[in-house]
Design an enzyme around this catalytic site. Structure first.
Site, mmCIF file in Angstrom:
data_model
loop_
_atom_site.group_PDB
_atom_site.id
_atom_site.type_symbol
_atom_site.label_atom_id
_atom_site.label_comp_id
_atom_site.label_asym_id
_atom_site.label_seq_id
_atom_site.Cartn_x
_atom_site.Cartn_y
_atom_site.Cartn_z
ATOM 1 N N ASP A 162 2.490 4.912 -9.867
ATOM 2 C CA ASP A 162 3.595 5.757 -9.390
ATOM 3 C C ASP A 162 4.994 5.222 -9.687
ATOM 4 O O ASP A 162 5.868 5.238 -8.815
ATOM 5 C CB ASP A 162 3.456 5.998 -7.882
ATOM 6 C CG ASP A 162 2.207 6.772 -7.520
ATOM 7 O OD1 ASP A 162 1.397 7.072 -8.414
ATOM 8 O OD2 ASP A 162 2.015 7.062 -6.325
ATOM 9 N N LYS A 195 -2.248 12.705 -9.216
ATOM 10 C CA LYS A 195 -2.915 12.714 -7.920
ATOM 11 C C LYS A 195 -2.092 13.500 -6.911
ATOM 12 O O LYS A 195 -0.938 13.829 -7.164
ATOM 13 C CB LYS A 195 -3.159 11.284 -7.425
ATOM 14 C CG LYS A 195 -1.912 10.444 -7.248
ATOM 15 C CD LYS A 195 -2.284 9.000 -6.933
ATOM 16 C CE LYS A 195 -1.070 8.123 -6.749
ATOM 17 N NZ LYS A 195 -0.255 8.465 -5.587
ATOM 18 N N CYS A 201 0.461 3.721 -1.764
ATOM 19 C CA CYS A 201 -0.389 4.049 -2.919
ATOM 20 C C CYS A 201 -1.002 2.815 -3.565
ATOM 21 O O CYS A 201 -2.132 2.874 -4.056
ATOM 22 C CB CYS A 201 0.409 4.874 -3.918
ATOM 23 S SG CYS A 201 0.901 6.483 -3.225
ATOM 24 N N ALA A 242 4.102 2.446 -3.717
ATOM 25 C CA ALA A 242 4.685 1.406 -2.892
ATOM 26 C C ALA A 242 3.548 0.548 -2.329
ATOM 27 O O ALA A 242 2.438 1.034 -2.133
ATOM 28 C CB ALA A 242 5.503 2.012 -1.752
ATOM 29 N N ASP A 261 2.230 10.746 -8.556
ATOM 30 C CA ASP A 261 2.194 11.858 -7.613
ATOM 31 C C ASP A 261 2.607 13.109 -8.386
ATOM 32 O O ASP A 261 3.576 13.086 -9.157
ATOM 33 C CB ASP A 261 3.180 11.619 -6.463
ATOM 34 C CG ASP A 261 2.583 10.797 -5.333
ATOM 35 O OD1 ASP A 261 1.398 10.436 -5.404
ATOM 36 O OD2 ASP A 261 3.321 10.508 -4.370
ATOM 37 N N HIS A 289 9.200 15.165 -2.694
ATOM 38 C CA HIS A 289 9.332 14.174 -3.763
ATOM 39 C C HIS A 289 8.247 14.415 -4.810
ATOM 40 O O HIS A 289 7.204 14.975 -4.511
ATOM 41 C CB HIS A 289 9.216 12.742 -3.209
ATOM 42 C CG HIS A 289 7.878 12.453 -2.608
ATOM 43 N ND1 HIS A 289 7.554 12.812 -1.311
ATOM 44 C CD2 HIS A 289 6.761 11.855 -3.121
ATOM 45 C CE1 HIS A 289 6.306 12.440 -1.057
ATOM 46 N NE2 HIS A 289 5.802 11.872 -2.138
ATOM 47 N N SER A 303 2.313 16.644 2.670
ATOM 48 C CA SER A 303 2.990 15.405 3.066
ATOM 49 C C SER A 303 4.482 15.601 3.292
ATOM 50 O O SER A 303 5.152 14.703 3.810
ATOM 51 C CB SER A 303 2.784 14.329 1.998
ATOM 52 O OG SER A 303 3.522 14.623 0.814
ATOM 53 N N HIS A 325 2.923 16.626 -6.989
ATOM 54 C CA HIS A 325 2.789 17.496 -5.827
ATOM 55 C C HIS A 325 3.181 18.939 -6.103
ATOM 56 O O HIS A 325 4.153 19.187 -6.834
ATOM 57 C CB HIS A 325 3.693 16.998 -4.691
ATOM 58 C CG HIS A 325 3.361 15.648 -4.164
ATOM 59 N ND1 HIS A 325 2.091 15.272 -3.801
ATOM 60 C CD2 HIS A 325 4.159 14.574 -3.892
ATOM 61 C CE1 HIS A 325 2.115 14.027 -3.328
ATOM 62 N NE2 HIS A 325 3.349 13.589 -3.385
ATOM 63 N N GLU A 339 -3.563 15.104 1.128
ATOM 64 C CA GLU A 339 -2.772 13.936 0.783
ATOM 65 C C GLU A 339 -3.667 12.930 0.077
ATOM 66 O O GLU A 339 -4.831 12.761 0.460
ATOM 67 C CB GLU A 339 -2.156 13.301 2.042
ATOM 68 C CG GLU A 339 -1.376 12.017 1.784
ATOM 69 C CD GLU A 339 -0.198 12.194 0.824
ATOM 70 O OE1 GLU A 339 -0.442 12.531 -0.362
ATOM 71 O OE2 GLU A 339 0.940 11.984 1.253
#
Length: 200
Positions: free
Chosen positions: A21, A107, A146, A142, A63, A82, A71, A65, A114
């Site tokens: 990420d 993902k 993740c 982070a 990510d 985000h 989330s 999304h 989530e």
């Protein structure tokens, strides 16, 4: 907390790199900035170069999304919007060079699910098995979300894990979240190394 590393560590057939990420929204000025998250970009860019030079597979997670992901705070989640798929915030860090050989793993793509881990709802485990991978090196953002989830799932998949400890950064909603995550990963069996301990 002092972290003991493994010392010089060799790369071998069966190794793979997972870059977690490294996306614009997690960097300074992003929508969900991880403090000092930009510091890991050159380190992991160097890791990508080294692994590919050794003919070893590299996976970069992101990510990805939907705009109404569960989330997000508007849907009752803990985070601001985000890494919305296709937006500049979801793009990989500008200074992270990802040649075509790097496999991108998206993902958290489903609205109601989530997925912190790179293994959750993806085909990463199958890809690693097909590539004959038995050990993964992990760095990114982070630490306590993740990265932690990816490391624990990798261990559950039967993989040896080396955490690149200088190439992770924590959100630290609570001051010691990152430290606790490091302890949890090592307690579960992850080894610790720095990028400098990898061969050129």
């Amino acid at each position: 907390m002092a972290v003991r590393t493994t010392g010089h560590i060799g790369l071998r057939v069966g190794d793979a790199l997972i870059v977690v990420d490294l996306q614009s929204d997690f960097l300074p000025d992003g929508r969900l900035a991880v403090p000092r998250g930009d510091e890991v970009v050159p380190l992991l860019a160097d890791c990508v170069r080294r692994f590919l030079a050794h003919g070893l597979p590299v996976f970069a997670t992101r990510d990805w999304h939907p705009a109404d992901h569960c989330s997000f705070q508007a849907q009752g989640g803990p985070w601001p919007p985000h890494c919305i798929a296709g937006t500049p915030g979801a793009a990989f860090a500008r200074d992270l060079c990802l040649p075509r050989a790097v496999v991108i793993v998206s993902k958290a793509t489903e609205r109601d699910r989530e997925s912190y881990s790179a293994f959750a709802g993806t085909d990463l485990a199958q890809r690693l098995r097909r590539a004959g991978c038995t050990r993964v090196f992990v760095g990114g953002l982070a630490t306590e979300y993740c990265v932690l989830s990816t490391v624990l799932d990798a261990i559950d998949e039967g993989l040896a894990v080396v955490l690149l400890v200088d190439a992770v950064r924590a959100v630290n909603v609570q001051a010691d979240d990152g430290v606790r995550a490091l302890a949890r990963m090592t307690e579960r069996g992850a080894s610790i190394a720095t990028v400098a301990e990898l061969p050129e």
